[in-house]
Motif scaffolding. Structure first.
Motif, PDB file in Angstrom:
ATOM      1  N   ARG A 133       0.834  -1.209   0.000  1.00  0.00           N
ATOM      2  CA  ARG A 133       0.000   0.000   0.000  1.00  0.00           C
ATOM      3  C   ARG A 133       0.865   1.254   0.000  1.00  0.00           C
ATOM      4  N   ALA A 134       1.915   1.267   0.823  1.00  0.00           N
ATOM      5  CA  ALA A 134       2.797   2.439   0.900  1.00  0.00           C
ATOM      6  C   ALA A 134       3.499   2.695  -0.428  1.00  0.00           C
ATOM      7  N   LEU A 135       3.941   1.622  -1.095  1.00  0.00           N
ATOM      8  CA  LEU A 135       4.591   1.793  -2.398  1.00  0.00           C
ATOM      9  C   LEU A 135       3.601   2.322  -3.440  1.00  0.00           C
ATOM     10  N   GLY A 136       2.356   1.881  -3.356  1.00  0.00           N
ATOM     11  CA  GLY A 136       1.319   2.406  -4.251  1.00  0.00           C
ATOM     12  C   GLY A 136       1.097   3.895  -4.040  1.00  0.00           C
ATOM     13  N   GLU A 137       1.068   4.310  -2.773  1.00  0.00           N
ATOM     14  CA  GLU A 137       0.910   5.737  -2.459  1.00  0.00           C
ATOM     15  C   GLU A 137       2.135   6.529  -2.910  1.00  0.00           C
ATOM     16  N   LEU A 138       3.317   5.961  -2.737  1.00  0.00           N
ATOM     17  CA  LEU A 138       4.536   6.613  -3.195  1.00  0.00           C
ATOM     18  C   LEU A 138       4.466   6.867  -4.696  1.00  0.00           C
ATOM     19  N   HIS A 139       3.949   5.892  -5.434  1.00  0.00           N
ATOM     20  CA  HIS A 139       3.856   6.071  -6.879  1.00  0.00           C
ATOM     21  C   HIS A 139       2.865   7.182  -7.241  1.00  0.00           C
ATOM     22  N   LEU A 140       1.802   7.324  -6.468  1.00  0.00           N
ATOM     23  CA  LEU A 140       0.869   8.436  -6.708  1.00  0.00           C
ATOM     24  C   LEU A 140       1.564   9.777  -6.501  1.00  0.00           C
ATOM     25  N   ARG A 141       2.509   9.849  -5.570  1.00  0.00           N
ATOM     26  CA  ARG A 141       3.257  11.098  -5.385  1.00  0.00           C
ATOM     27  C   ARG A 141       4.136  11.381  -6.607  1.00  0.00           C
ATOM     28  N   ARG A 142       4.646  10.326  -7.262  1.00  0.00           N
ATOM     29  CA  ARG A 142       5.395  10.528  -8.511  1.00  0.00           C
ATOM     30  C   ARG A 142       4.476  11.156  -9.556  1.00  0.00           C
ATOM     31  N   ILE A 143       3.250  10.665  -9.615  1.00  0.00           N
ATOM     32  CA  ILE A 143       2.275  11.227 -10.561  1.00  0.00           C
ATOM     33  C   ILE A 143       2.019  12.691 -10.220  1.00  0.00           C
ATOM     34  N   ASP A 144       1.902  13.010  -8.922  1.00  0.00           N
ATOM     35  CA  ASP A 144       1.707  14.404  -8.511  1.00  0.00           C
ATOM     36  C   ASP A 144       2.796  15.307  -9.076  1.00  0.00           C
ATOM     37  N   LEU A 145       4.031  14.830  -9.088  1.00  0.00           N
ATOM     38  CA  LEU A 145       5.173  15.629  -9.535  1.00  0.00           C
ATOM     39  C   LEU A 145       5.306  15.730 -11.049  1.00  0.00           C
ATOM     40  N   SER A 146       4.584  14.902 -11.780  1.00  0.00           N
ATOM     41  CA  SER A 146       4.796  14.788 -13.220  1.00  0.00           C
ATOM     42  C   SER A 146       3.955  15.762 -14.030  1.00  0.00           C
TER      43      SER A 146
END
Length: 105
Positions: free
Chosen positions: A55-68
């Motif tokens: 779950r944490a890795l999934g949320e981390l990936h959403l933060r990558r999307i936020d930055l893109s």
């Protein structure tokens, strides 16, 4: 410094199934040579992943999307799994440009 001027580079987040490692690597290389900053998940080879870590890795990936600026879907053969569909929905909600390695069917 190299002396090559680079304006603010485009930031691209790669999304898709990590089973497509070769395709991720090729797309990362192609985009880097276009002078883009590439954000992508890393395969975490753990024998039995802890559900809270997943779950944490999934949320981390959403933060990558936020930055893109753009979300690039790595989808050989048109394959898009449930997690990637969730990421596409998230990116779309944020108004991010979503592009595909292969056309979405």
């Amino acid at each position: 410094m190299s002396g090559v001027p680079v304006d603010r580079p485009r930031v691209v987040c790669l999304c898709g199934s990590l089973r497509f490692g070769r395709e991720f690597a090729a797309e990362r290389k192609r985009l880097t040579l276009e002078l883009a900053i590439v954000l992508a998940p890393e395969a975490a080879d753990v024998p039995v992943p802890d559900p809270s870590l997943v779950r944490a890795l999934g949320e981390l990936h959403l933060r990558r999307i936020d930055l893109s600026d753009e979300v690039r879907i790595v989808n050989p053969g048109g394959y898009i799994g449930a997690a990637t569909r969730r990421e596409i929905g998230y990116a779309t909600t944020l108004g991010k440009r979503v592009t595909y390695l292969e056309p979405d069917s």
